[in-house]
Design a protein around this motif. Structure first.
Motif, PDB file in Angstrom:
ATOM      1  N   GLY A  43       0.798 -11.135   0.764  1.00 58.20           N
ATOM      2  CA  GLY A  43       1.680  -9.966   0.889  1.00 58.20           C
ATOM      3  C   GLY A  43       2.600  -9.807  -0.298  1.00 58.20           C
ATOM      4  N   LEU A  44       2.063 -10.063  -1.483  1.00 64.21           N
ATOM      5  CA  LEU A  44       2.878 -10.029  -2.693  1.00 64.21           C
ATOM      6  C   LEU A  44       3.556  -8.682  -2.931  1.00 64.21           C
ATOM      7  N   SER A  45       2.941  -7.598  -2.486  1.00 68.13           N
ATOM      8  CA  SER A  45       3.540  -6.277  -2.714  1.00 68.13           C
ATOM      9  C   SER A  45       4.837  -6.102  -1.924  1.00 68.13           C
ATOM     10  N   ASN A  46       5.071  -6.946  -0.920  1.00 62.76           N
ATOM     11  CA  ASN A  46       6.340  -6.884  -0.189  1.00 62.76           C
ATOM     12  C   ASN A  46       7.526  -7.263  -1.078  1.00 62.76           C
ATOM     13  N   ILE A  47       7.259  -7.976  -2.165  1.00 63.59           N
ATOM     14  CA  ILE A  47       8.327  -8.271  -3.135  1.00 63.59           C
ATOM     15  C   ILE A  47       8.870  -6.952  -3.682  1.00 63.59           C
ATOM     16  N   ILE A  48       7.945  -6.080  -4.066  1.00 62.23           N
ATOM     17  CA  ILE A  48       8.335  -4.794  -4.624  1.00 62.23           C
ATOM     18  C   ILE A  48       9.050  -3.950  -3.572  1.00 62.23           C
ATOM     19  N   THR A  49       8.560  -3.992  -2.349  1.00 63.96           N
ATOM     20  CA  THR A  49       9.187  -3.226  -1.269  1.00 63.96           C
ATOM     21  C   THR A  49      10.637  -3.661  -1.071  1.00 63.96           C
ATOM     22  N   LEU A  50      10.869  -4.960  -1.013  1.00 63.21           N
ATOM     23  CA  LEU A  50      12.225  -5.467  -0.799  1.00 63.21           C
ATOM     24  C   LEU A  50      13.133  -5.144  -1.984  1.00 63.21           C
ATOM     25  N   LEU A  98      -0.020  -6.044  -7.583  1.00 62.19           N
ATOM     26  CA  LEU A  98       0.179  -7.229  -6.734  1.00 62.19           C
ATOM     27  C   LEU A  98      -0.714  -7.182  -5.493  1.00 62.19           C
ATOM     28  N   SER A  99      -0.915  -5.994  -4.956  1.00 63.86           N
ATOM     29  CA  SER A  99      -1.797  -5.861  -3.803  1.00 63.86           C
ATOM     30  C   SER A  99      -3.247  -6.159  -4.190  1.00 63.86           C
ATOM     31  N   ALA A 100      -3.661  -5.698  -5.370  1.00 63.19           N
ATOM     32  CA  ALA A 100      -5.014  -5.985  -5.859  1.00 63.19           C
ATOM     33  C   ALA A 100      -5.186  -7.483  -6.096  1.00 63.19           C
ATOM     34  N   LEU A 101      -4.168  -8.119  -6.662  1.00 67.38           N
ATOM     35  CA  LEU A 101      -4.206  -9.568  -6.870  1.00 67.38           C
ATOM     36  C   LEU A 101      -4.281 -10.291  -5.532  1.00 67.38           C
ATOM     37  N   VAL A 145       5.377   2.548  -0.914  1.00 65.35           N
ATOM     38  CA  VAL A 145       4.449   1.918   0.033  1.00 65.35           C
ATOM     39  C   VAL A 145       3.240   2.817   0.273  1.00 65.35           C
ATOM     40  N   LEU A 146       3.487   4.100   0.445  1.00 65.54           N
ATOM     41  CA  LEU A 146       2.388   5.047   0.680  1.00 65.54           C
ATOM     42  C   LEU A 146       1.466   5.138  -0.537  1.00 65.54           C
ATOM     43  N   ILE A 147       2.039   5.215  -1.724  1.00 64.71           N
ATOM     44  CA  ILE A 147       1.242   5.251  -2.957  1.00 64.71           C
ATOM     45  C   ILE A 147       0.391   3.991  -3.069  1.00 64.71           C
ATOM     46  N   ARG A 148       0.988   2.846  -2.759  1.00 63.43           N
ATOM     47  CA  ARG A 148       0.233   1.586  -2.812  1.00 63.43           C
ATOM     48  C   ARG A 148      -0.913   1.593  -1.816  1.00 63.43           C
ATOM     49  N   CYS A 149      -0.628   1.992  -0.589  1.00 64.33           N
ATOM     50  CA  CYS A 149      -1.663   1.998   0.453  1.00 64.33           C
ATOM     51  C   CYS A 149      -2.830   2.902   0.079  1.00 64.33           C
ATOM     52  N   VAL A 150      -2.525   4.097  -0.381  1.00 64.51           N
ATOM     53  CA  VAL A 150      -3.579   5.043  -0.752  1.00 64.51           C
ATOM     54  C   VAL A 150      -4.361   4.543  -1.965  1.00 64.51           C
ATOM     55  N   SER A 151      -3.659   4.077  -2.990  1.00 63.36           N
ATOM     56  CA  SER A 151      -4.332   3.617  -4.215  1.00 63.36           C
ATOM     57  C   SER A 151      -5.235   2.420  -3.960  1.00 63.36           C
ATOM     58  N   VAL A 152      -4.719   1.442  -3.248  1.00 63.95           N
ATOM     59  CA  VAL A 152      -5.517   0.247  -2.974  1.00 63.95           C
ATOM     60  C   VAL A 152      -6.706   0.588  -2.093  1.00 63.95           C
ATOM     61  N   THR A 153      -6.520   1.511  -1.161  1.00 64.35           N
ATOM     62  CA  THR A 153      -7.625   1.950  -0.306  1.00 64.35           C
ATOM     63  C   THR A 153      -8.716   2.624  -1.134  1.00 64.35           C
ATOM     64  N   LEU A 154      -8.313   3.497  -2.044  1.00 66.91           N
ATOM     65  CA  LEU A 154      -9.286   4.230  -2.851  1.00 66.91           C
ATOM     66  C   LEU A 154     -10.050   3.335  -3.814  1.00 66.91           C
ATOM     67  N   PHE A 155      -9.370   2.384  -4.409  1.00 67.62           N
ATOM     68  CA  PHE A 155      -9.982   1.610  -5.484  1.00 67.62           C
ATOM     69  C   PHE A 155     -10.465   0.216  -5.095  1.00 67.62           C
ATOM     70  N   LEU A 170       7.593   0.386 -10.320  1.00 60.76           N
ATOM     71  CA  LEU A 170       7.517  -0.388  -9.081  1.00 60.76           C
ATOM     72  C   LEU A 170       6.247  -0.073  -8.306  1.00 60.76           C
ATOM     73  N   ALA A 171       5.861   1.193  -8.262  1.00 63.40           N
ATOM     74  CA  ALA A 171       4.635   1.579  -7.547  1.00 63.40           C
ATOM     75  C   ALA A 171       3.416   0.926  -8.190  1.00 63.40           C
ATOM     76  N   VAL A 172       3.354   0.947  -9.507  1.00 64.50           N
ATOM     77  CA  VAL A 172       2.225   0.321 -10.207  1.00 64.50           C
ATOM     78  C   VAL A 172       2.231  -1.193  -9.969  1.00 64.50           C
ATOM     79  N   GLN A 173       3.404  -1.797 -10.014  1.00 59.00           N
ATOM     80  CA  GLN A 173       3.491  -3.238  -9.749  1.00 59.00           C
ATOM     81  C   GLN A 173       3.032  -3.562  -8.331  1.00 59.00           C
ATOM     82  N   ALA A 174       3.387  -2.723  -7.372  1.00 59.19           N
ATOM     83  CA  ALA A 174       2.951  -2.942  -5.986  1.00 59.19           C
ATOM     84  C   ALA A 174       1.438  -2.853  -5.881  1.00 59.19           C
ATOM     85  N   ILE A 175       0.840  -1.911  -6.589  1.00 60.82           N
ATOM     86  CA  ILE A 175      -0.627  -1.768  -6.583  1.00 60.82           C
ATOM     87  C   ILE A 175      -1.281  -2.994  -7.207  1.00 60.82           C
TER      88      ILE A 175
END
Length: 182
Positions: free
Chosen positions: A50-57, A31-34, A72-82, A24-29
């Protein structure tokens, strides 16, 4: 502490759940990148679906608030870094945490009153409000509140899509009976 009926904290997570939460964390990342690549011409800078909200829900339906917040935190940090950069971290974090709290609250206390579509709409609006709050704090300018009509409208539209997708995914996962439905 595992509060089964409270959907809040769960420390004893099985290997199967760790694997699924990681997926789920990878999917959120992803979807956020997309989402970052799709541009919505709405007149508001940085407007996303806001596609990553699908994963959150979906995560909130099957897992604890704590586990979902970790995704959510993993997604935020990963997307920020990359992808985005440091300033966008604050926007992403404010929106992600606020939407997670609102959707968890609705699932926990008002599940019988709202469908996943209604919860998705509330989550999208909360995400947008969280980002506006972050922008107001960073820029120290309340004139950003003038974006609210566009943001609320887009939150309803994108939240509907998030809710529909989440409904389909939850139904599919329930059929496989992989996890306890909360």
């Amino acid at each position: 502490m595992y509060l089964k009926n409270k959907m809040l904290l769960k420390r004893n997570v099985s290997f199967k759940e760790v694997v699924f939460l990681s997926i789920l964390a990878v999917q959120a990342i992803v979807l956020s990148a997309l989402d970052n690549q799709l541009h919505i011409p709405a007149g508001v800078p940085g407007m996303e679906i806001g596609l990553s909200n699908i994963i959150t829900l979906v995560s909130l339906v099957f897992f604890s608030f704590y586990n979902t917040l970790l995704i959510v935190l993993i997604r935020c940090v990963s997307v920020t870094l990359f992808i985005n950069g440091q300033v966008m971290f604050i926007f992403s974090l404010f929106g992600g945490i606020l939407s997670t709290v609102i959707m968890w609250f609705m699932l926990r206390f008002a599940r019988n009153l709202f469908s996943y579509v209604g919860i998705g709409i509330a989550g999208s609006i909360a995400h947008n409000l969280g980002q506006i709050l972050a922008a107001c704090l960073i820029i120290s300018d309340l004139s950003l509140v003038s974006y609210l009509p566009v943001i609320l409208t887009s939150g309803i539209l994108t939240g509907s899509c998030i809710g529909i997708c989440s409904t389909l995914i939850v139904k599919l996962l329930k059929k496989f009976n992989l996890f306890e439905y909360k």
